[in-house]
Design an enzyme around this catalytic site. Structure first.
Site, PDB file in Angstrom:
ATOM      1  N   LYS A  15       8.576 -33.985  -1.570  1.00 59.10           N
ATOM      2  CA  LYS A  15       8.023 -32.978  -0.655  1.00 59.10           C
ATOM      3  C   LYS A  15       7.688 -31.682  -1.396  1.00 59.10           C
ATOM      4  CE  LYS A  15      11.714 -32.884   1.976  1.00 59.10           C
ATOM      5  NZ  LYS A  15      12.581 -33.855   1.257  1.00 59.10           N
ATOM      6  N   ARG A  90      13.497 -30.818  10.702  1.00 59.94           N
ATOM      7  CA  ARG A  90      14.408 -31.890  10.295  1.00 59.94           C
ATOM      8  C   ARG A  90      15.184 -32.448  11.472  1.00 59.94           C
ATOM      9  NH1 ARG A  90      14.952 -30.019   4.581  1.00 59.94           N
ATOM     10  NH2 ARG A  90      16.130 -31.621   3.524  1.00 59.94           N
ATOM     11  N   ARG A 128      16.395 -35.032 -11.520  1.00 56.92           N
ATOM     12  CA  ARG A 128      15.606 -33.814 -11.266  1.00 56.92           C
ATOM     13  C   ARG A 128      16.186 -32.594 -11.994  1.00 56.92           C
ATOM     14  NH1 ARG A 128      14.550 -32.040  -5.328  1.00 56.92           N
ATOM     15  NH2 ARG A 128      16.796 -32.280  -5.216  1.00 56.92           N
ATOM     16  N   ARG A 161      20.312 -28.898  -9.535  1.00 55.17           N
ATOM     17  CA  ARG A 161      20.769 -28.352  -8.256  1.00 55.17           C
ATOM     18  C   ARG A 161      22.192 -28.784  -7.942  1.00 55.17           C
ATOM     19  NH1 ARG A 161      16.107 -29.143  -3.841  1.00 55.17           N
ATOM     20  NH2 ARG A 161      17.837 -30.027  -2.658  1.00 55.17           N
ATOM     21  N   ARG A 172      23.400 -36.315   1.966  1.00 55.45           N
ATOM     22  CA  ARG A 172      22.037 -35.894   2.335  1.00 55.45           C
ATOM     23  C   ARG A 172      21.232 -37.088   2.835  1.00 55.45           C
ATOM     24  NH1 ARG A 172      20.449 -33.474  -3.112  1.00 55.45           N
ATOM     25  NH2 ARG A 172      18.364 -33.177  -2.260  1.00 55.45           N
TER      26      ARG A 172
HETATM   27  P1  AP5 Z   1      10.984 -33.172  -5.186  1.00 52.92           P
HETATM   28  O1  AP5 Z   1       9.539 -32.831  -5.070  1.00 52.92           O
HETATM   29  O2  AP5 Z   1      11.909 -32.093  -5.664  1.00 52.92           O
HETATM   30  O3  AP5 Z   1      11.513 -33.877  -3.849  1.00 52.92           O
HETATM   31  P2  AP5 Z   1      11.891 -33.257  -2.441  1.00 52.92           P
HETATM   32  O4  AP5 Z   1      11.466 -34.242  -1.416  1.00 52.92           O
HETATM   33  O5  AP5 Z   1      11.377 -31.855  -2.323  1.00 52.92           O
HETATM   34  O6  AP5 Z   1      13.455 -33.322  -2.589  1.00 52.92           O
HETATM   35  P3  AP5 Z   1      14.576 -32.295  -2.148  1.00 52.92           P
HETATM   36  O7  AP5 Z   1      15.833 -32.813  -2.795  1.00 52.92           O
HETATM   37  O8  AP5 Z   1      14.195 -30.886  -2.458  1.00 52.92           O
HETATM   38  O9  AP5 Z   1      14.623 -32.536  -0.640  1.00 52.92           O
HETATM   39  P4  AP5 Z   1      15.761 -32.164   0.294  1.00 52.92           P
HETATM   40  O10 AP5 Z   1      15.105 -32.406   1.585  1.00 52.92           O
HETATM   41  O11 AP5 Z   1      17.035 -32.870   0.056  1.00 52.92           O
HETATM   42  O12 AP5 Z   1      16.096 -30.662  -0.133  1.00 52.92           O
HETATM   43  P5  AP5 Z   1      15.718 -29.235   0.470  1.00 52.92           P
HETATM   44  O13 AP5 Z   1      15.673 -28.258  -0.624  1.00 52.92           O
HETATM   45  O14 AP5 Z   1      14.584 -29.324   1.414  1.00 52.92           O
HETATM   46  O15 AP5 Z   1      11.093 -34.444  -6.172  1.00 52.92           O
HETATM   47  C1  AP5 Z   1      12.357 -35.002  -6.517  1.00 52.92           C
HETATM   48  C2  AP5 Z   1      12.295 -35.528  -7.971  1.00 52.92           C
HETATM   49  O16 AP5 Z   1      11.392 -36.621  -8.023  1.00 52.92           O
HETATM   50  C3  AP5 Z   1      11.771 -34.488  -8.986  1.00 52.92           C
HETATM   51  O17 AP5 Z   1      12.474 -34.629 -10.198  1.00 52.92           O
HETATM   52  C4  AP5 Z   1      10.285 -34.859  -9.179  1.00 52.92           C
HETATM   53  O18 AP5 Z   1       9.818 -34.524 -10.457  1.00 52.92           O
HETATM   54  C5  AP5 Z   1      10.324 -36.383  -8.961  1.00 52.92           C
HETATM   55  N1  AP5 Z   1       9.090 -36.893  -8.356  1.00 52.92           N
HETATM   56  C6  AP5 Z   1       8.374 -36.349  -7.321  1.00 52.92           C
HETATM   57  N2  AP5 Z   1       7.302 -37.097  -7.039  1.00 52.92           N
HETATM   58  C7  AP5 Z   1       7.357 -38.177  -7.889  1.00 52.92           C
HETATM   59  C8  AP5 Z   1       6.515 -39.321  -8.075  1.00 52.92           C
HETATM   60  N3  AP5 Z   1       5.423 -39.538  -7.326  1.00 52.92           N
HETATM   61  N4  AP5 Z   1       6.865 -40.213  -9.028  1.00 52.92           N
HETATM   62  C9  AP5 Z   1       7.989 -40.020  -9.806  1.00 52.92           C
HETATM   63  N5  AP5 Z   1       8.818 -38.936  -9.684  1.00 52.92           N
HETATM   64  C10 AP5 Z   1       8.494 -38.036  -8.738  1.00 52.92           C
HETATM   65  O19 AP5 Z   1      17.015 -28.968   1.379  1.00 52.92           O
HETATM   66  C11 AP5 Z   1      18.270 -28.758   0.760  1.00 52.92           C
HETATM   67  C12 AP5 Z   1      19.331 -28.495   1.818  1.00 52.92           C
HETATM   68  O20 AP5 Z   1      18.960 -27.324   2.603  1.00 52.92           O
HETATM   69  C13 AP5 Z   1      19.514 -29.590   2.874  1.00 52.92           C
HETATM   70  O21 AP5 Z   1      20.375 -30.611   2.422  1.00 52.92           O
HETATM   71  C14 AP5 Z   1      20.112 -28.773   4.036  1.00 52.92           C
HETATM   72  O22 AP5 Z   1      21.472 -28.479   3.794  1.00 52.92           O
HETATM   73  C15 AP5 Z   1      19.334 -27.464   3.957  1.00 52.92           C
HETATM   74  N6  AP5 Z   1      18.095 -27.479   4.785  1.00 52.92           N
HETATM   75  C16 AP5 Z   1      16.817 -27.368   4.320  1.00 52.92           C
HETATM   76  N7  AP5 Z   1      15.944 -27.409   5.351  1.00 52.92           N
HETATM   77  C17 AP5 Z   1      16.686 -27.560   6.476  1.00 52.92           C
HETATM   78  C18 AP5 Z   1      16.359 -27.707   7.855  1.00 52.92           C
HETATM   79  N8  AP5 Z   1      15.082 -27.712   8.277  1.00 52.92           N
HETATM   80  N9  AP5 Z   1      17.376 -27.869   8.738  1.00 52.92           N
HETATM   81  C19 AP5 Z   1      18.662 -27.860   8.333  1.00 52.92           C
HETATM   82  N10 AP5 Z   1      19.044 -27.733   7.046  1.00 52.92           N
HETATM   83  C20 AP5 Z   1      18.063 -27.591   6.125  1.00 52.92           C
END
Ligand code: AP5
Length: 218
Positions: A15, A90, A128, A161, A172
């Site tokens: 994402k 979410r 990552r 992270r 998660r």
């Molecule tokens: P990346 O692009 O970083 O993936 P991502 O989907 O953004 O993963 P996140 O871990 O950031 O998602 P998340 O939803 O757990 O975390 P968030 O910060 O939103 O890619 C991942 C890896 O894969 C990278 O190394 C990249 O290089 C690689 N990659 C990407 N595309 C690829 C491809 N095509 N091929 C190969 N490799 C590839 O949330 C964190 C925390 O915040 C949550 O757990 C929660 O506690 C809180 N939070 C955030 N939003 C909310 C909400 N709306 N409600 C409640 N709590 C929330």
């Protein structure tokens, strides 16, 4: 036409990677609720500590906090032409709040889901690394930096992270299945969910997302 692009997907689906590319392409701000919450968690206040604890455990932060975050951020002037939401909504309550905001702001919602198998997600999350300065995302298995541990763009050190350790990763993924998967049905029923294979190379996923988002709204 200005729009709200919503990118849905499990942790590690890509994402953040795709939202950054879409942001460059459309000139819309990339709003990552994870990044905003990580910033909040740095503050040594009761709210900051609560957010930090919840995130480190791999759980979802409350809908009340998210409502405040998203209302405040999307009312900024840079969102007037549209914006990209990475990690929001979410939960069903968050989706309803977004629908209310979108109608007040007069913008249509275009939602896209990036689909990736659990096996690939686990490898992506454990590999990552992100730049401690500019946030550029790397992966030690799939897209390593030119020099180990250092950002190609600004030479700053890369970090892992705190919620990418195995225990938080399983929480998660469980949270995603429990709270976020029902959203997929919600968006499917409303007829507007674009689903893209996220296991293709980054550029191919981007092309498909672009075609889908543009195609859905010329
Ligand atoms: P990346 O692009 O970083 O993936 P991502 O989907 O953004 O993963 P996140 O871990 O950031 O998602 P998340 O939803 O757990 O975390 P968030 O910060 O939103 O890619 C991942 C890896 O894969 C990278 O190394 C990249 O290089 C690689 N990659 C990407 N595309 C690829 C491809 N095509 N091929 C190969 N490799 C590839 O949330 C964190 C925390 O915040 C949550 O757990 C929660 O506690 C809180 N939070 C955030 N939003 C909310 C909400 N709306 N409600 C409640 N709590 C929330």
């Amino acid at each position: 036409m200005s729009k709200i692009i919503v990118i849905i997907g499990a942790p590690g689906a890509g994402k953040g990677t795709q939202s950054r590319l879409l942001s460059e392409k459309y000139g819309y701000p990339h709003i990552s609720t994870g990044d905003i919450l990580r910033e909040m968690a740095r503050a040594d206040t009761p709210l900051g500590r609560k957010v930090k604890e919840t995130m480190a455990a791999g759980l979802l932060v409350s809908d009340e906090i998210l409502a405040e975050v998203i209302r405040t951020r999307t009312s900024q002037p840079d969102c007037s032409n549209g914006y990209i939401l990475d990690g929001f909504p979410r939960t069903l309550d968050q989706a309803r709040l977004l629908e209310e905001l979108a109608s007040q702001q007069g913008k249509p919602i275009r939602s896209a889901r990036i689909v990736v198998s659990e096996e690939a997600l686990l490898k992506r999350l454990s590999g990552r690394r992100a730049c401690s300065k500019c946030g550029e995302i790397y992966n030690i298995y799939f897209s390593p930096p030119k020099v180990e541990g250092v950002c190609d763009l600004d030479g700053a050190p890369l970090m892992q992270r705190s919620d990418d350790h195995p225990e938080a990763v399983s929480r998660r993924l469980e949270e995603y299945k429990r709270s976020t998967a029902p959203l997929i049905d919600h968006y499917r029923q409303s007829g507007g969910l674009i689903e893209v294979n996220g296991e293709l190379p980054v550029e191919d996923v981007f092309e498909k997302l672009l075609a889908a988002v543009d195609g859905a709204n010329n």
